[in-house]
Design a protein around this motif. Structure first.
Motif, short mmCIF file in Angstrom:
data_model
loop_
_atom_site.label_atom_id
_atom_site.label_comp_id
_atom_site.label_asym_id
_atom_site.label_seq_id
_atom_site.Cartn_x
_atom_site.Cartn_y
_atom_site.Cartn_z
N LEU A 1 0.82 -1.21 0.00
CA LEU A 1 0.00 0.00 0.00
C LEU A 1 0.85 1.26 0.00
N LYS A 2 2.17 1.11 0.17
CA LYS A 2 3.08 2.26 0.11
C LYS A 2 3.49 2.57 -1.33
N LEU A 3 3.16 1.66 -2.25
CA LEU A 3 3.50 1.88 -3.65
C LEU A 3 2.64 3.00 -4.23
N ASP A 4 3.15 3.62 -5.29
CA ASP A 4 2.39 4.65 -5.99
C ASP A 4 1.06 4.04 -6.47
N PRO A 5 -0.05 4.81 -6.40
CA PRO A 5 -1.36 4.30 -6.82
C PRO A 5 -1.38 3.74 -8.24
N ILE A 6 -0.58 4.30 -9.13
CA ILE A 6 -0.52 3.78 -10.51
C ILE A 6 0.01 2.35 -10.51
N ILE A 7 1.01 2.10 -9.69
CA ILE A 7 1.60 0.76 -9.61
C ILE A 7 0.61 -0.20 -8.95
N GLN A 8 -0.10 0.29 -7.92
CA GLN A 8 -1.11 -0.55 -7.28
C GLN A 8 -2.19 -0.96 -8.28
N THR A 9 -2.60 -0.01 -9.12
CA THR A 9 -3.60 -0.32 -10.15
C THR A 9 -3.06 -1.34 -11.14
N GLY A 10 -1.79 -1.20 -11.50
CA GLY A 10 -1.16 -2.16 -12.41
C GLY A 10 -1.13 -3.56 -11.84
N MET A 11 -0.96 -3.66 -10.52
CA MET A 11 -0.96 -4.96 -9.86
C MET A 11 -2.38 -5.54 -9.84
N ARG A 12 -3.37 -4.68 -9.61
CA ARG A 12 -4.76 -5.14 -9.57
C ARG A 12 -5.22 -5.60 -10.95
N ASP A 13 -4.68 -4.95 -11.99
CA ASP A 13 -5.06 -5.31 -13.37
C ASP A 13 -4.22 -6.44 -13.94
N GLY A 14 -3.25 -6.92 -13.15
CA GLY A 14 -2.46 -8.07 -13.58
C GLY A 14 -1.26 -7.76 -14.45
N PHE A 15 -0.89 -6.48 -14.56
CA PHE A 15 0.28 -6.14 -15.36
C PHE A 15 1.58 -6.56 -14.66
N ILE A 16 1.57 -6.50 -13.34
CA ILE A 16 2.73 -6.95 -12.56
C ILE A 16 2.23 -7.82 -11.41
N SER A 17 3.14 -8.62 -10.86
CA SER A 17 2.78 -9.52 -9.77
C SER A 17 3.15 -8.90 -8.42
N MET A 18 2.78 -9.61 -7.36
CA MET A 18 3.15 -9.15 -6.02
C MET A 18 4.67 -9.15 -5.87
#
Length: 299
Positions: free
Chosen positions: A177-194
């Protein structure tokens, strides 16, 4: 099939009991509560409100349609869980996908387990139930953990016991949750993994985080590649080693001679401009007076 029919009939009977104003159950101590709480009851979909505590904010439409198709053919296999709010009014605790899919196919009722819980218990049940799901993305899980800690007021250690996860696992999710919101969205959309997200957490600069994130996506970098890239960005620049100053011969000779005269280690410091300092250490006032005598006698 006979068992299923019997269960369905029983559900309809209990449903009728719940619609009788004289049997309005508000607590586990009420009459007939033992017959309803924990049993599978057929409830009207229109009598159920969506849970405002639902941590999940997005539902995959294609997956929802597939579930709706399965429900159309086989019915709702796993009952949802609701809590009783008022007379013939319920609130969803878990099973929102099944609830939504049942509405999609036009069902009027749905099998449900009835719970009697206050808002805090309802929130906790909803969050814990969602955390146990296999199809939540890492950010949804992290948000659920954060809400449990803040709204139920538990520590990470206590939360670990409640959800059956190691405290370190919970801490790793929360750090996302400390990541930039754009990166968090990318994780939610499956562009990057945990794994990618955990590597990016180690980058303090937000702009640099985003630069690396864009590179991960554009170059399809693996987690290992990302970790190596982060290490390279974080590696401190090699500082130029200071060149050792050359002490002039006159200073070297003076240092040796003065150390002999004063019977102590004398130091001489020189600047690049040629200016310098002569350092004569002393132990106490008596020692200092001895140095003065030696200086006077040298005149």
């Amino acid at each position: 099939m006979a068992k299923a029919t019997k269960k369905q009939a029983l559900g309809r009977g209990l449903s009728a009991l719940l619609k009788d104003p004289s049997n309005d159950i508000q607590s586990v101590a009420d009459k007939n509560a033992d017959k309803v709480v924990g049993s599978i009851v057929e409830l009207d979909l229109d009598a159920i409100d969506v849970n405002p505590f639902q941590p999940r904010t997005s539902f995959n439409e294609e997956s929802l349609r597939e579930l709706a198709s399965s429900i159309r053919e086989l019915g709702v296999i796993q009952p949802i869980t609701v809590r009783k709010l008022d007379f013939n009014t319920y609130q969803l605790v878990s099973g929102e996908r099944r609830f939504r899919a049942s509405k999609l196919v036009g069902l009027e009722t749905i099998p449900a387990y009835i719970r009697i819980a206050n808002d805090q218990e309802s929130l906790e049940m909803a969050l814990v139930e969602n955390i146990q799901r296999q199809d939540l993305d890492p950010i949804e899980i992290a948000i659920s953990y954060q809400r449990l800690i803040e709204e139920i007021q538990v520590t990470q250690e206590e939360l670990s016991d409640r959800v059956g996860k190691n405290r370190s696992t919970i801490a790793n999710y929360l750090r996302l949750l400390k990541l930039d919101p754009i990166i968090q969205t990318g994780m939610r959309d499956g562009f990057i993994s945990m794994g990618h997200g955990r590597a990016l957490i180690n980058v303090d600069d937000t702009n640099l985080q985003l630069d690396i994130y864009e590179k991960i996506v554009s170059d399809n970098l693996s987690v290992r590649d990302t970790e190596a890239l982060v290490r390279n960005y974080k590696a401190p620049e090699e500082k130029a080693k200071p060149t050792k100053k050359t002490v002039p011969n006159f200073a070297k000779e003076a240092k040796i001679n003065l150390s002999t005269i004063f019977d102590r280690k004398v130091d001489i410091k020189l600047s690049s401009s040629g200016k310098g300092q002569l350092i004569l250490p002393f132990k106490n006032e008596e020692d200092f007076q001895q140095i003065l005598k030696l200086i006077k006698s040298a005149k």
